[in-house]
Design a protein around this motif. Structure first.
Motif, PDB file in Angstrom:
ATOM      1  N   MET A   1       0.822  -1.213   0.000  1.00 23.99           N
ATOM      2  CA  MET A   1       0.000   0.000   0.000  1.00 23.99           C
ATOM      3  C   MET A   1       0.858   1.266   0.000  1.00 23.99           C
ATOM      4  O   MET A   1       0.521   2.254  -0.632  1.00 23.99           O
ATOM      5  N   GLU A   2       1.974   1.199   0.727  1.00 24.26           N
ATOM      6  CA  GLU A   2       2.868   2.359   0.748  1.00 24.26           C
ATOM      7  C   GLU A   2       3.357   2.683  -0.654  1.00 24.26           C
ATOM      8  O   GLU A   2       3.374   3.854  -1.070  1.00 24.26           O
ATOM      9  N   THR A   3       3.738   1.641  -1.403  1.00 21.84           N
ATOM     10  CA  THR A   3       4.226   1.858  -2.767  1.00 21.84           C
ATOM     11  C   THR A   3       3.146   2.469  -3.641  1.00 21.84           C
ATOM     12  O   THR A   3       3.408   3.385  -4.434  1.00 21.84           O
ATOM     13  N   ALA A   4       1.897   1.982  -3.507  1.00 22.02           N
ATOM     14  CA  ALA A   4       0.794   2.521  -4.309  1.00 22.02           C
ATOM     15  C   ALA A   4       0.548   3.985  -3.971  1.00 22.02           C
ATOM     16  O   ALA A   4       0.341   4.818  -4.869  1.00 22.02           O
ATOM     17  N   ARG A   5       0.557   4.312  -2.666  1.00 23.21           N
ATOM     18  CA  ARG A   5       0.340   5.710  -2.256  1.00 23.21           C
ATOM     19  C   ARG A   5       1.400   6.618  -2.861  1.00 23.21           C
ATOM     20  O   ARG A   5       1.090   7.683  -3.417  1.00 23.21           O
ATOM     21  N   LEU A   6       2.656   6.193  -2.758  1.00 28.93           N
ATOM     22  CA  LEU A   6       3.739   7.023  -3.279  1.00 28.93           C
ATOM     23  C   LEU A   6       3.669   7.138  -4.798  1.00 28.93           C
ATOM     24  O   LEU A   6       3.848   8.224  -5.358  1.00 28.93           O
ATOM     25  N   PHE A   7       3.380   6.031  -5.474  1.00 31.50           N
ATOM     26  CA  PHE A   7       3.349   6.063  -6.939  1.00 31.50           C
ATOM     27  C   PHE A   7       2.248   6.985  -7.437  1.00 31.50           C
ATOM     28  O   PHE A   7       2.489   7.907  -8.230  1.00 31.50           O
ATOM     29  N   PHE A   8       1.014   6.749  -6.988  1.00 22.80           N
ATOM     30  CA  PHE A   8      -0.107   7.565  -7.459  1.00 22.80           C
ATOM     31  C   PHE A   8       0.071   9.026  -7.045  1.00 22.80           C
ATOM     32  O   PHE A   8      -0.206   9.941  -7.826  1.00 22.80           O
ATOM     33  N   GLY A   9       0.524   9.240  -5.823  1.00 27.76           N
ATOM     34  CA  GLY A   9       0.657  10.607  -5.338  1.00 27.76           C
ATOM     35  C   GLY A   9       1.695  11.413  -6.092  1.00 27.76           C
ATOM     36  O   GLY A   9       1.449  12.561  -6.480  1.00 27.76           O
ATOM     37  N   LEU A  10       2.867  10.824  -6.330  1.00 22.24           N
ATOM     38  CA  LEU A  10       3.930  11.566  -6.997  1.00 22.24           C
ATOM     39  C   LEU A  10       3.652  11.737  -8.484  1.00 22.24           C
ATOM     40  O   LEU A  10       4.014  12.760  -9.080  1.00 22.24           O
ATOM     41  N   VAL A  11       3.000  10.742  -9.087  1.00 20.75           N
ATOM     42  CA  VAL A  11       2.590  10.924 -10.488  1.00 20.75           C
ATOM     43  C   VAL A  11       1.581  12.059 -10.596  1.00 20.75           C
ATOM     44  O   VAL A  11       1.649  12.897 -11.503  1.00 20.75           O
ATOM     45  N   ALA A  12       0.633  12.112  -9.647  1.00 22.81           N
ATOM     46  CA  ALA A  12      -0.335  13.208  -9.642  1.00 22.81           C
ATOM     47  C   ALA A  12       0.351  14.550  -9.442  1.00 22.81           C
ATOM     48  O   ALA A  12      -0.018  15.556 -10.055  1.00 22.81           O
ATOM     49  N   ALA A  13       1.369  14.596  -8.583  1.00 20.20           N
ATOM     50  CA  ALA A  13       2.070  15.852  -8.308  1.00 20.20           C
ATOM     51  C   ALA A  13       2.712  16.429  -9.562  1.00 20.20           C
ATOM     52  O   ALA A  13       2.848  17.653  -9.693  1.00 20.20           O
ATOM     53  N   VAL A  14       3.099  15.568 -10.488  1.00 19.26           N
ATOM     54  CA  VAL A  14       3.714  16.033 -11.730  1.00 19.26           C
ATOM     55  C   VAL A  14       2.665  16.281 -12.813  1.00 19.26           C
ATOM     56  O   VAL A  14       2.720  17.276 -13.544  1.00 19.26           O
ATOM     57  N   LEU A  15       1.666  15.381 -12.926  1.00 15.88           N
ATOM     58  CA  LEU A  15       0.727  15.462 -14.037  1.00 15.88           C
ATOM     59  C   LEU A  15      -0.345  16.527 -13.858  1.00 15.88           C
ATOM     60  O   LEU A  15      -0.842  17.069 -14.841  1.00 15.88           O
ATOM     61  N   ILE A  16      -0.724  16.828 -12.626  1.00 14.11           N
ATOM     62  CA  ILE A  16      -1.783  17.825 -12.429  1.00 14.11           C
ATOM     63  C   ILE A  16      -1.384  19.187 -12.995  1.00 14.11           C
ATOM     64  O   ILE A  16      -2.129  19.774 -13.787  1.00 14.11           O
ATOM     65  N   PRO A  17      -0.223  19.755 -12.643  1.00 10.37           N
ATOM     66  CA  PRO A  17       0.144  21.038 -13.257  1.00 10.37           C
ATOM     67  C   PRO A  17       0.379  20.942 -14.749  1.00 10.37           C
ATOM     68  O   PRO A  17       0.149  21.909 -15.482  1.00 10.37           O
ATOM     69  N   GLU A 122      -6.844  10.909  10.323  1.00  3.34           N
ATOM     70  CA  GLU A 122      -7.107   9.560   9.814  1.00  3.34           C
ATOM     71  C   GLU A 122      -7.124   9.543   8.282  1.00  3.34           C
ATOM     72  O   GLU A 122      -6.586   8.627   7.655  1.00  3.34           O
ATOM     73  N   LEU A 123      -7.770  10.553   7.694  1.00  3.73           N
ATOM     74  CA  LEU A 123      -7.814  10.607   6.229  1.00  3.73           C
ATOM     75  C   LEU A 123      -6.434  10.843   5.643  1.00  3.73           C
ATOM     76  O   LEU A 123      -6.072  10.260   4.618  1.00  3.73           O
ATOM     77  N   LEU A 124      -5.658  11.707   6.291  1.00  4.24           N
ATOM     78  CA  LEU A 124      -4.323  12.008   5.782  1.00  4.24           C
ATOM     79  C   LEU A 124      -3.421  10.786   5.842  1.00  4.24           C
ATOM     80  O   LEU A 124      -2.604  10.560   4.942  1.00  4.24           O
ATOM     81  N   LEU A 125      -3.573   9.983   6.886  1.00  2.38           N
ATOM     82  CA  LEU A 125      -2.713   8.822   7.062  1.00  2.38           C
ATOM     83  C   LEU A 125      -3.255   7.584   6.355  1.00  2.38           C
ATOM     84  O   LEU A 125      -2.572   6.560   6.317  1.00  2.38           O
ATOM     85  N   SER A 126      -4.454   7.656   5.801  1.00  2.00           N
ATOM     86  CA  SER A 126      -5.047   6.503   5.133  1.00  2.00           C
ATOM     87  C   SER A 126      -4.436   6.321   3.749  1.00  2.00           C
ATOM     88  O   SER A 126      -4.555   7.201   2.881  1.00  2.00           O
ATOM     89  N   ASP A 127      -3.799   5.198   3.530  1.00  4.51           N
ATOM     90  CA  ASP A 127      -3.214   4.923   2.225  1.00  4.51           C
ATOM     91  C   ASP A 127      -4.292   4.755   1.162  1.00  4.51           C
ATOM     92  O   ASP A 127      -4.121   5.166   0.015  1.00  4.51           O
ATOM     93  N   THR A 128      -5.413   4.154   1.535  1.00  2.00           N
ATOM     94  CA  THR A 128      -6.492   3.947   0.568  1.00  2.00           C
ATOM     95  C   THR A 128      -7.036   5.275   0.057  1.00  2.00           C
ATOM     96  O   THR A 128      -7.223   5.473  -1.148  1.00  2.00           O
ATOM     97  N   VAL A 129      -7.283   6.209   0.985  1.00  2.00           N
ATOM     98  CA  VAL A 129      -7.769   7.528   0.583  1.00  2.00           C
ATOM     99  C   VAL A 129      -6.746   8.228  -0.300  1.00  2.00           C
ATOM    100  O   VAL A 129      -7.089   8.836  -1.322  1.00  2.00           O
ATOM    101  N   ALA A 130      -5.469   8.140   0.074  1.00  2.00           N
ATOM    102  CA  ALA A 130      -4.423   8.804  -0.712  1.00  2.00           C
ATOM    103  C   ALA A 130      -4.346   8.245  -2.120  1.00  2.00           C
ATOM    104  O   ALA A 130      -4.185   8.991  -3.096  1.00  2.00           O
TER     105      ALA A 130
END
Length: 252
Positions: A1-17, A122-130
Motif C-alpha cells: 500500500m505504501e508503494t501505491a500511495r507514493l506512486f499515485f501521489g507523486l505521479v499526480a504531483a507532476v501530471l496535475i500542473p 485519519e484521512l491524511l494517514l489513510s493509504d487507501t484515501v491517498a
C-alpha cells in the motif's frame, strides 16, 4: 500500500500542473505545487529516506518541464499583493461580512475542532484515501492532457480552415468544452472507482444529449467530440482500475 500511495501521489504531483498547462504561463505554480503535494503524500513515511528520494525525482521532473518550456529564463512570479482602501458604506458591509465569517469559522473550530482534526489525521494517514485521491486527480487533469494531445490534430485542422460560419462554430464548440471535460472525467472516475459502471454510462449519455455537435459545427467538431470523449473514458477507466487493484479491490 505504501508503494501505491507514493506512486499515485507523486505521479499526480507532476501530471496535475501539466494537465493545467502551468509549465507555460504559470511556471512558478508548477514549481511550488509538485513539492507541496508530494510532501503531503510522503509525510506519513518521513522516517524513511527512499520516499523523499522519490519526491526529489518528481520535483526534478517538474522543474525540468518548466525549464524546458522557458529556456531563456523564468518569468516573473506574475502577481502582486495590494491592499485596496475601502471607504464608505460598502467598506463597512464588507468588514461586517468578514467578522461574521471569521466568527462562524471560530465557533465551528471551537465546537468541532477535535473531531475534525482526528478525522483529518485519519484521512491524511489513510493509504487507501491517498491512492484514490491521487488517482482521481491524475484522471481529471492528466486525462485532460491526454485528451488535448489526442484532439490536437483535429484542432489544427479546424484552425486551418478558411474563415466561415462553420469554422467559427467549430472553434466555439471546442473552446466551450474544458470545464465539461474536467467534470466528465471526475464523475467517470468516481462512478468507476465505486464499482458502478452503469452510472458512468449515464454520464456519457447526459454529455451526448447536452453537448453533441450539430451539422452547423461540421464534421471536424464531431471528430473532436468523439476523440475527446474516448480519451476521457480511457483515462478514467485506466486510473479507476489501477486504483482499485492497488487497494485490493476487483478492477471493475
Amino acid at each position: 500500500m505504501e508503494t501505491a500511495r507514493l506512486f499515485f501521489g507523486l505521479v499526480a504531483a507532476v501530471l496535475i500542473p501539466l494537465g493545467l498547462a502551468w509549465q507555460g504561463p504559470h511556471p512558478w505554480r508548477m514549481a511550488a505545487f509538485t513539492p507541496a503535494y508530494g510532501v503531503c503524500v510522503v509525510a506519513p513515511y518521513g522516517g524513511d529516506g527512499k520516499p523523499w528520494l522519490a519526491l526529489s525525482v518528481a520535483a526534478l521532473l517538474s522543474l525540468g518541464f518548466v525549464l524546458w518550456k522557458h529556456p531563456t529564463g523564468m518569468p516573473d512570479v506574475g502577481f502582486t499583493v495590494t491592499l485596496p482602501l475601502m471607504v464608505g458604506r460598502l467598506a463597512r458591509t464588507r468588514r461586517v461580512s468578514v467578522v461574521a465569517l471569521l466568527g462562524a469559522v471560530g465557533i465551528a473550530v471551537w465546537t468541532a475542532g477535535p473531531a475534525v482534526v482526528s478525522l483529518g489525521r485519519e484521512l491524511l494517514l489513510s493509504d487507501t484515501v491517498a491512492v484514490f485521491v491521487s488517482a482521481a486527480l491524475i484522471s481529471v487533469f492528466g486525462g485532460g492532457a491526454l485528451a488535448k494531445a489526442a484532439t490536437g490534430p483535429v484542432r489544427r485542422e479546424i484552425l486551418a480552415l478558411p474563415d466561415s460560419p462553420e469554422r467559427r462554430a467549430a472553434v466555439e464548440f471546442m473552446n466551450a468544452g474544458r470545464a465539461i471535460g474536467l467534470l466528465e472525467r471526475g464523475l467517470l472516475f468516481a462512478f468507476l472507482a465505486a464499482g458502478q459502471p452503469e452510472a458512468a454510462a449515464l454520464v456519457l449519455a447526459a454529455k451526448s444529449l447536452a453537448r453533441v455537435p450539430t451539422s452547423d459545427h461540421g464534421k471536424h467538431a464531431s471528430e473532436y467530440f468523439l476523440i475527446g470523449t474516448l480519451a476521457s473514458v480511457i483515462a478514467s477507466l485506466a486510473m479507476s482500475m489501477a486504483a482499485r487493484s492497488a487497494v485490493g479491490l476487483p478492477v471493475l
